[in-house]
Design a protein around this motif. Structure first.
Motif, mmCIF file in Angstrom:
data_model
loop_
_atom_site.group_PDB
_atom_site.id
_atom_site.type_symbol
_atom_site.label_atom_id
_atom_site.label_comp_id
_atom_site.label_asym_id
_atom_site.label_seq_id
_atom_site.Cartn_x
_atom_site.Cartn_y
_atom_site.Cartn_z
ATOM 1 N N ASN A 381 2.666 -6.777 1.161
ATOM 2 C CA ASN A 381 2.254 -6.014 -0.022
ATOM 3 C C ASN A 381 2.789 -4.584 0.029
ATOM 4 O O ASN A 381 2.859 -3.897 -0.995
ATOM 5 C CB ASN A 381 0.729 -5.987 -0.120
ATOM 6 N N ASN A 384 5.782 -4.062 -2.398
ATOM 7 C CA ASN A 384 5.401 -3.798 -3.795
ATOM 8 C C ASN A 384 4.867 -2.377 -3.950
ATOM 9 O O ASN A 384 5.159 -1.693 -4.940
ATOM 10 C CB ASN A 384 4.350 -4.807 -4.248
ATOM 11 N N GLU A 387 7.849 -0.050 -4.000
ATOM 12 C CA GLU A 387 8.587 -0.089 -5.263
ATOM 13 C C GLU A 387 7.816 0.629 -6.371
ATOM 14 O O GLU A 387 8.411 1.331 -7.199
ATOM 15 C CB GLU A 387 8.865 -1.539 -5.649
ATOM 16 N N ASN A 388 6.495 0.470 -6.392
ATOM 17 C CA ASN A 388 5.685 1.169 -7.398
ATOM 18 C C ASN A 388 5.733 2.676 -7.197
ATOM 19 O O ASN A 388 5.755 3.445 -8.171
ATOM 20 C CB ASN A 388 4.240 0.670 -7.355
#
Length: 617
Positions: A381, A384, A387-388
């Motif tokens: 996780n 992600n 990237e956010n």
């Protein structure tokens, strides 16, 4: 006087002509050598880029085989002769990954797909025969048409514990083209993937045209190539598993072809780069060389002093950079700069321990693939989250996660970074550090603070904290059970056999309790001869199933904890009294559960000990 001046002027003219001739000669030689070096460097860069893309293609196929491996586990213990069960199971694989469909292939070449339909018989297909012979994964060496006349590529993966049974995955050609195609060399070039017999598997030359199952050499000749003898050289090199480069002439001009093994099915990747791509990089070099040498010739003396200062400063900066590099390498710290426009990442530091390469300039797709493949499954996780954070320009990213190094060991690393924007340029700048020793030390300190020294189970404070946190944030509609265990006659051990035997009895009890319960349960020693356990159940368990499990646990605990301890002629038998309280029936807080379980334990003590009681049952 006039003759002397004439002689002097003549010497000056001759000197000037000689100097001019020397400069022109130097420029001409330098230009030729520079062109040669640039041409050689361009070829080397093209080869390096091709190697990188080859690795990316191999990784993508490896990912697809990994998906097949995950799905094959559903068939390892399945009765293949049970047609109905096979059909039901294979239909569950529908929609997996980028596969158009998955299927189960038997040893006679027949099979059934994820839509429950029978597949065409492939017993005579080359890739099926190869998979049968090697009992290993295989890929078709040609593009095939499916029942809808759509071109596809098939992968086979053996199912463990099943004799000659394979899981097949089929890609549509468009998905394959998307998966294996990349815009290379500013989009001016294209590449082929071919089998060693020359059959074209894939060509990304024309986005609107599908080029497959044609002979590479015939296709190039029909496209206007005038160097048939060079095509023969490529053919011979590919048959002998050799890499190489050649220049071909055609109706579209000169092209550079770079070919190398892809290490998939004896396939080759062949990049086709127009010579204009290299010429365009060099076309201004001649003018630049002339201007540069002329300027340098006239101002070298003027700037010699400044150059000496710059050299000294550069030397000092270089030494500082070397010290910084050494310090970063010793600490295994990477400084990186991610250019979001160019999709490239530049590194400073030891890239070997993170990415298995000494290269400092890499494409972001390659780095992301390595991160996804090597970050611990429990920490994925983080990708992600990263990237956010990159998308949200106001966020600063900071996280610690486990990463599998190229020595196949998981280490803790810390990544920090933030987004920097300058006009249209957007970059994410940060660092990655090896903090394994620090994290492990912190975990060790935390473990020492939370653990009972004698039993190595959680101590009372840590146990209470974990139970309260679980009930308040995770329990929800799930069941959990608080169990209190009190050893009967334990005081007699200390009195009659000594405290050393008493300590051994506590250690023995902790080990036995650990055997009864799983790793997801919380186990603790509250002090003295009292132990506490929290069993956690998932939502799929009913109350009746929970009670049944608790009865089994209670009986097992009473049986395993009944033990005779002796020292010489004296024997003391220890048994266990156990009280259990179910959440939420017997309480919705730690205090309520503990009180109810303790009352159940007291009831057991009052009724003869050596037993268990489930509150409310």
């Amino acid at each position: 006087m006039t003759s002397k001046k004439l002689l002097k002027d003549s010497l000056l003219i001759i000197s000037f002509i000689f100097l001019l001739f020397s400069i022109l000669t130097t420029m001409f030689i330098f230009r030729i050598r520079m062109e040669g070096l640039l041409n050689e460097r361009s070829r080397e860069n093209i080869s390096e880029v091709q190697k990188l893309y080859s690795e990316m293609i191999k990784n993508k196929f490896s990912d697809q085989f990994a998906l097949l491996d995950g799905q094959s586990k559903f068939f390892e213990n399945l009765d293949i002769n049970n047609q109905q069960k096979v059909r039901e199971t294979i239909m569950l694989t529908k929609g997996i990954g980028d596969f158009k469909k998955l299927g189960l292939i038997r040893e006679d070449g027949t099979g059934i797909d994820c839509n429950g339909k029978n597949l065409p018989v492939i017993k005579n297909k080359e890739y099926f025969l190869a998979a049968m012979a090697s009992k290993a994964q295989s890929i078709s060496n040609r593009i095939e048409l499916d029942e809808n006349l759509e071109p596809t590529l098939t992968l086979l993966y053996p199912v463990k514990n099943q004799n000659s049974v394979f899981l097949s995955g089929t890609f549509s050609y468009n998905v394959l083209k998307k998966m294996a195609s990349f815009p290379i060399f500013s989009g001016e070039s294209y590449f082929y993937i071919v089998a060693n017999n020359g059959n074209i598997i894939l060509c990304n030359k024309d986005k609107n045209k599908l080029i497959y199952n044609v002979n590479l050499y015939d296709y190039i000749l029909n496209s206007g190539c005038t160097d048939g003898h060079l095509l023969k050289k490529i053919k011979i090199d590919i048959l002998n598993n050799r890499s190489g480069q050649i220049e071909l002439n055609g109706t579209e001009g000169k092209k550079l072809m770079i070919y190398s093994p892809l290490d998939i099915n004896d396939w080759y990747i062949i990049s086709v780069v127009p010579k204009t791509y290299i010429y365009n990089q060099q076309r201004n070099i001649n003018l630049l060389v002339y201007i540069l040498i002329t300027i340098v010739s006239f101002i070298m003396a003027v700037f010699s002093f400044l150059i000496s200062i710059i050299i000294r400063k550069n030397t000092a900066i270089k030494k500082d950079n070397e010290r910084l590099t050494i310090a970063n390498n010793q600490a295994q710290t990477l400084i990186f700069e991610y250019d979001l426009n160019k999709k490239t990442i530049d590194f400073s530091g030891d890239t070997q321990f993170m990415l298995g390469t000494d290269k400092k300039h890499l494409y972001s797709d390659f780095v992301r693939a390595e991160l996804f493949r090597r970050v611990h499954s429990d920490d994925k996780n983080i990708i992600n989250h990263l990237e956010n954070s990159i998308k949200d320009e106001t966020n600063t990213f900071s996280a610690e996660f486990r990463y599998k190094t190229y020595s196949n060991d998981f280490i803790w690393v810390r990544m920090t970074g933030s987004t920097v924007k300058d006009g249209n340029q957007k970059k994410f700048i940060g660092s990655i550090s090896n903090v394994n020793a620090q994290i492990l030390h912190e975990q060790e300190l935390k473990n020492l603070a939370e653990r009972d020294k004698l039993s190595n189970l959680l101590n009372k404070t840590a146990m209470e904290h974990k139970i309260k946190k679980y009930i308040s944030s995770e329990a929800g509609n799930k069941f959990c059970v608080l169990i209190i265990i009190d050893l009967d006659n334990f005081k007699s051990i200390n009195d009659k056999l000594g405290h050393m035997t008493g300590d051994m009895a506590i250690i023995d009890t902790a080990k036995k309790i650990s055997l009864i319960f799983s790793e997801k349960d919380y186990l603790s020693r509250f002090g003295g001869d009292e132990f506490c356990i929290l069993m956690r159940f998932s939502e799929r368990f009913t109350k009746e199933e929970v009670y049944k499990i608790l009865k089994e646990k209670g009986s097992s605990l009473c049986a395993i904890l009944k033990e005779d301890y002796f020292n010489g002629d004296t024997t003391v038998q220890v048994t266990a009294s156990i009280g259990m309280a179910l959440y939420p029936d017997s309480g919705t807080s730690y205090e309520e559960l503990f009180k109810t379980a303790d009352e159940a334990l007291y009831s057991v003590k009052q009724n003869g000990k050596d037993n268990y009681k489930i509150a409310g049952f």
